[in-house]
Design a protein around this motif. Structure first.
Motif, PDB file in Angstrom:
ATOM      1  N   ILE A 344      18.816  50.574  15.437  1.00  0.00           N
ATOM      2  CA  ILE A 344      19.022  51.897  14.825  1.00  0.00           C
ATOM      3  C   ILE A 344      19.546  51.780  13.401  1.00  0.00           C
ATOM      4  CG2 ILE A 344      20.333  54.049  15.007  1.00  0.00           C
ATOM      5  CD1 ILE A 344      20.249  53.753  18.012  1.00  0.00           C
ATOM      6  N   ASP A 345      20.486  50.893  13.157  1.00  0.00           N
ATOM      7  CA  ASP A 345      21.126  50.773  11.842  1.00  0.00           C
ATOM      8  C   ASP A 345      21.247  49.292  11.500  1.00  0.00           C
ATOM      9  OD1 ASP A 345      22.401  51.209   9.485  1.00  0.00           O
ATOM     10  OD2 ASP A 345      24.298  51.874  10.357  1.00  0.00           O
ATOM     11  N   GLY A 346      20.135  48.695  11.134  1.00  0.00           N
ATOM     12  CA  GLY A 346      20.148  47.275  10.790  1.00  0.00           C
ATOM     13  C   GLY A 346      20.979  46.982   9.565  1.00  0.00           C
ATOM     14  N   ASP A 347      21.029  47.904   8.602  1.00  0.00           N
ATOM     15  CA  ASP A 347      21.831  47.674   7.394  1.00  0.00           C
ATOM     16  C   ASP A 347      23.318  47.567   7.727  1.00  0.00           C
ATOM     17  OD1 ASP A 347      19.545  47.723   5.903  1.00  0.00           O
ATOM     18  OD2 ASP A 347      19.717  49.871   5.402  1.00  0.00           O
ATOM     19  N   GLY A 348      23.772  48.386   8.683  1.00  0.00           N
ATOM     20  CA  GLY A 348      25.183  48.318   9.049  1.00  0.00           C
ATOM     21  C   GLY A 348      25.558  46.969   9.629  1.00  0.00           C
ATOM     22  N   LEU A 349      24.679  46.397  10.454  1.00  0.00           N
ATOM     23  CA  LEU A 349      24.960  45.084  11.028  1.00  0.00           C
ATOM     24  C   LEU A 349      24.945  44.007   9.955  1.00  0.00           C
ATOM     25  CD1 LEU A 349      25.440  43.291  13.477  1.00  0.00           C
ATOM     26  CD2 LEU A 349      22.964  43.171  13.804  1.00  0.00           C
ATOM     27  N   LEU A 350      23.972  44.085   9.028  1.00  0.00           N
ATOM     28  CA  LEU A 350      23.910  43.098   7.947  1.00  0.00           C
ATOM     29  C   LEU A 350      25.139  43.196   7.050  1.00  0.00           C
ATOM     30  CD1 LEU A 350      20.108  43.336   6.997  1.00  0.00           C
ATOM     31  CD2 LEU A 350      21.273  41.566   8.355  1.00  0.00           C
ATOM     32  N   ASN A 351      25.584  44.416   6.753  1.00  0.00           N
ATOM     33  CA  ASN A 351      26.793  44.581   5.950  1.00  0.00           C
ATOM     34  C   ASN A 351      28.025  44.045   6.686  1.00  0.00           C
ATOM     35  OD1 ASN A 351      25.267  45.812   3.944  1.00  0.00           O
ATOM     36  ND2 ASN A 351      25.718  47.886   4.674  1.00  0.00           N
ATOM     37  N   TRP A 352      28.069  44.256   7.993  1.00  0.00           N
ATOM     38  CA  TRP A 352      29.195  43.771   8.784  1.00  0.00           C
ATOM     39  C   TRP A 352      29.277  42.247   8.756  1.00  0.00           C
ATOM     40  CZ3 TRP A 352      33.299  45.830  11.197  1.00  0.00           C
ATOM     41  CH2 TRP A 352      33.957  45.059  12.160  1.00  0.00           C
ATOM     42  N   MET A 353      28.115  41.575   8.740  1.00  0.00           N
ATOM     43  CA  MET A 353      28.080  40.117   8.784  1.00  0.00           C
ATOM     44  C   MET A 353      28.166  39.486   7.398  1.00  0.00           C
ATOM     45  SD  MET A 353      25.052  39.682  11.636  1.00  0.00           S
ATOM     46  CE  MET A 353      25.071  37.903  11.477  1.00  0.00           C
ATOM     47  N   SER A 354      27.904  40.257   6.325  1.00  0.00           N
ATOM     48  CA  SER A 354      27.807  39.651   5.001  1.00  0.00           C
ATOM     49  C   SER A 354      29.147  39.353   4.365  1.00  0.00           C
ATOM     50  CB  SER A 354      26.996  40.567   4.071  1.00  0.00           C
ATOM     51  OG  SER A 354      27.648  41.818   3.942  1.00  0.00           O
ATOM     52  N   GLY A 355      30.204  40.081   4.728  1.00  0.00           N
ATOM     53  CA  GLY A 355      31.501  39.798   4.125  1.00  0.00           C
ATOM     54  C   GLY A 355      32.245  41.053   3.769  1.00  0.00           C
ATOM     55  N   GLY A 361      28.499  51.045   7.763  1.00  0.00           N
ATOM     56  CA  GLY A 361      28.144  52.431   7.992  1.00  0.00           C
ATOM     57  C   GLY A 361      28.796  52.998   9.242  1.00  0.00           C
ATOM     58  N   TRP A 362      28.980  54.318   9.230  1.00  0.00           N
ATOM     59  CA  TRP A 362      29.594  54.983  10.370  1.00  0.00           C
ATOM     60  C   TRP A 362      28.696  54.950  11.596  1.00  0.00           C
ATOM     61  CZ3 TRP A 362      34.494  56.239  10.874  1.00  0.00           C
ATOM     62  CH2 TRP A 362      35.269  56.400   9.735  1.00  0.00           C
ATOM     63  N   THR A 363      27.392  54.937  11.395  1.00  0.00           N
ATOM     64  CA  THR A 363      26.484  54.876  12.556  1.00  0.00           C
ATOM     65  C   THR A 363      26.692  53.594  13.339  1.00  0.00           C
ATOM     66  OG1 THR A 363      24.827  56.175  11.352  1.00  0.00           O
ATOM     67  CG2 THR A 363      24.073  54.931  13.271  1.00  0.00           C
ATOM     68  N   PHE A 364      26.798  52.503  12.606  1.00  0.00           N
ATOM     69  CA  PHE A 364      27.010  51.213  13.274  1.00  0.00           C
ATOM     70  C   PHE A 364      28.365  51.184  13.979  1.00  0.00           C
ATOM     71  CE2 PHE A 364      28.546  46.814  13.143  1.00  0.00           C
ATOM     72  CZ  PHE A 364      27.551  46.198  13.900  1.00  0.00           C
ATOM     73  N   LEU A 365      29.428  51.664  13.309  1.00  0.00           N
ATOM     74  CA  LEU A 365      30.750  51.682  13.930  1.00  0.00           C
ATOM     75  C   LEU A 365      30.781  52.581  15.161  1.00  0.00           C
ATOM     76  CD1 LEU A 365      33.095  51.839  10.795  1.00  0.00           C
ATOM     77  CD2 LEU A 365      32.624  49.864  12.257  1.00  0.00           C
ATOM     78  N   THR A 366      30.057  53.703  15.109  1.00  0.00           N
ATOM     79  CA  THR A 366      30.020  54.610  16.258  1.00  0.00           C
ATOM     80  C   THR A 366      29.349  53.959  17.449  1.00  0.00           C
ATOM     81  OG1 THR A 366      29.974  56.522  14.767  1.00  0.00           O
ATOM     82  CG2 THR A 366      29.289  56.880  17.052  1.00  0.00           C
ATOM     83  N   LEU A 367      28.243  53.258  17.202  1.00  0.00           N
ATOM     84  CA  LEU A 367      27.555  52.586  18.293  1.00  0.00           C
ATOM     85  C   LEU A 367      28.425  51.481  18.901  1.00  0.00           C
ATOM     86  CD1 LEU A 367      23.949  52.372  16.800  1.00  0.00           C
ATOM     87  CD2 LEU A 367      24.771  53.879  18.631  1.00  0.00           C
ATOM     88  N   LEU A 368      29.094  50.734  18.034  1.00  0.00           N
ATOM     89  CA  LEU A 368      30.016  49.719  18.564  1.00  0.00           C
ATOM     90  C   LEU A 368      31.137  50.369  19.366  1.00  0.00           C
ATOM     91  CD1 LEU A 368      30.462  47.071  15.711  1.00  0.00           C
ATOM     92  CD2 LEU A 368      28.999  46.981  17.725  1.00  0.00           C
ATOM     93  N   GLY A 369      31.606  51.529  18.898  1.00  0.00           N
ATOM     94  CA  GLY A 369      32.661  52.236  19.630  1.00  0.00           C
ATOM     95  C   GLY A 369      32.203  52.698  21.001  1.00  0.00           C
TER      96      GLY A 369
END
Length: 434
Positions: A344-355, A361-369
């Motif tokens: 759904i939000d590949g950019d959020g995962l890449l940003n999370w792993m990049s440093g 993004g909030w979408t990625f954090l919401t899904l993890l939540g």
């Protein structure tokens, strides 16, 4: 000699009874075969009226060891399926199990099985309470992560060798550790709070009684203000210990010596963490003591310290095993959720792993939540059940709580001896009992 009241090892002869045990050949009573044709006369201290040999059996209802009635023994004093009274000792009967645990000192597997059985039998009530607390806790964690510490949980990257880069890396690390500490503290508070509520359910599951969420709430509501005070005091205590231990390193770093301050701060963090773990185990049984014994905040902490004394390593080992299982369950739940978040939000995962330089993004954090809420709803009952059953196990070992639980479950004539390897420590009479 065994000085524990209510228990004597089979075949043992206490040292303060010199007439028991083996005697010298010259002192023993002559057997009938020593003088053929003559009837053996009993010793002068024996009663003249003796039952026929090999035909006596205890009358039904005569109290046995620790008040246990001997009804059910066969002819000749023989226990069904066991050796006769004169030829050996009958095996200890299995402990009663009116609910999710047997009423005796528990093994590690029985504590874990009791927690899982509570979740299986009362899953509607347990999962409902756990889900509500998990949603509130994860909402707070998501807000903290997204607003104040968006880079928490990621390792800062050292991109140069200049002093400014080193200081920036240390500050990023400090910020990351602070964010992880706050989120971990929120999770700890949620765990302790759900432990206090689910303890009421476990206490009824041990007795084999049904319980609803409304009944659990009515039982727990009078103690919730004290439980909140306990949470606040434990949080303040653990946080103060860690801050005091890391304060010297922070002062050295503020004075301009970043490498020395970082090294000193790391040592202080390790020392403070070790002391915090010791205090956490020491007071880990305070929530169930507060809820079940209607104790105050300080009284429940003293009660926990008394129950943990002498069993610190055992309780630490069981708690660590429980957290390993909890981590495995959460990891299994988070794998499919993370895959869905990547789709759904590949950019959020890449940003999370990049440093730490990239925003998440909030979408990625919401899904993890959402994944964390599902995992917490499954793991909260396990951690709460283990803590509550550890509390009961310690009281069974020290105070014979199993007898009181049996009476509360309706087994009015229950009184079973503890196994030889689990002789309970007798507590003082001033300790409160539930």
């Amino acid at each position: 000699m065994n000085n524990s009241p209510g228990w004597a090892s089979p075949g043992s002869a206490p040292s303060d009874e010199p007439d028991r045990g083996d005697r010298a050949p010259s002192d023993r009573t002559p057997a009938p075969d020593d003088h053929p044709g003559e009837e053996a006369s009993p010793p002068p201290q024996w009663s003249k009226q003796q039952p026929p040999a090999g035909q006596w059996s205890p009358p039904a209802g005569v109290p046995g060891p620790r008040g246990r009635a001997t009804a059910g023994h066969g002819a000749g004093g023989q226990v069904p399926g066991g050796p006769p009274w004169g030829g050996g000792w009958a095996p200890v009967p299995p402990a009663a199990k009116p609910g999710v645990i047997p009423l005796r000192p528990l093994r590690v597997g029985e504590i874990l099985d009791g927690a899982l059985s509570t979740l299986r039998v009362h899953w509607r009530t347990v999962v409902g309470i756990s889900l509500v607390i998990a949603v509130v806790a994860q909402l707070a964690i998501t807000l903290v992560t997204g607003l104040w510490f968006p880079d928490s949980g990621r390792t800062p990257v050292l991109r140069g060798e200049s002093t400014e880069e080193i200081v920036k890396a240390f500050r990023d690390l400090e910020k990351s550790l602070l964010g992880s500490g706050i989120t971990s503290l929120i999770g700890l508070l949620a765990t302790i709070f759900v432990t206090g509520l689910l303890t009421m359910i476990v206490s009824r599951a041990v007795l084999g009684r049904p319980v609803t969420a409304g009944e659990a709430w009515r039982d727990a509501r009078p103690q919730l203000p004290r439980l909140c005070g306990l949470l606040f005091l434990l949080t303040l205590l653990l946080t103060a210990v860690i801050l005091v231990c890391t304060l010297p390193g922070g002062l050295v770093m503020a004075l301009g010596s970043a490498p020395a301050g970082f090294a000193l701060g790391t040592l202080g963090l390790l020392a403070g963490g070790a002391l915090a773990v010791w205090l956490w185990v020491r007071f880990s049984l305070a929530p169930p003591a507060l809820m079940l014994e209607k104790q105050g905040v300080l009284a429940s902490m003293r009660r926990s310290a008394k129950l943990v004394r002498g069993s610190w390593w055992r309780i630490l080992g069981i708690q660590l095993l429980m957290y390993v299982i909890v981590g495995v369950i959460e990891f299994v739940v988070q794998i499919p959720v993370t895959l869905i978040a990547f789709i759904i939000d590949g950019d959020g995962l890449l940003n999370w792993m990049s440093g730490p330089t990239e925003a998440t993004g909030w979408t990625f954090l919401t899904l993890l939540g959402i994944g964390a809420v599902i995992g917490s709803a499954l793991t909260f009952p396990l951690s709460a059940g283990v803590t509550a059953l550890l509390y009961m196990d310690q009281r069974i070992r020290r105070e014979s709580l199993d007898i009181e639980l049996a009476h509360a479950a309706g087994l009015t004539d229950y009184d079973t001896p503890a196994p030889a390897g689990n002789i309970p420590n007798q507590s003082t009479n001033d300790e409160p009992k539930h």
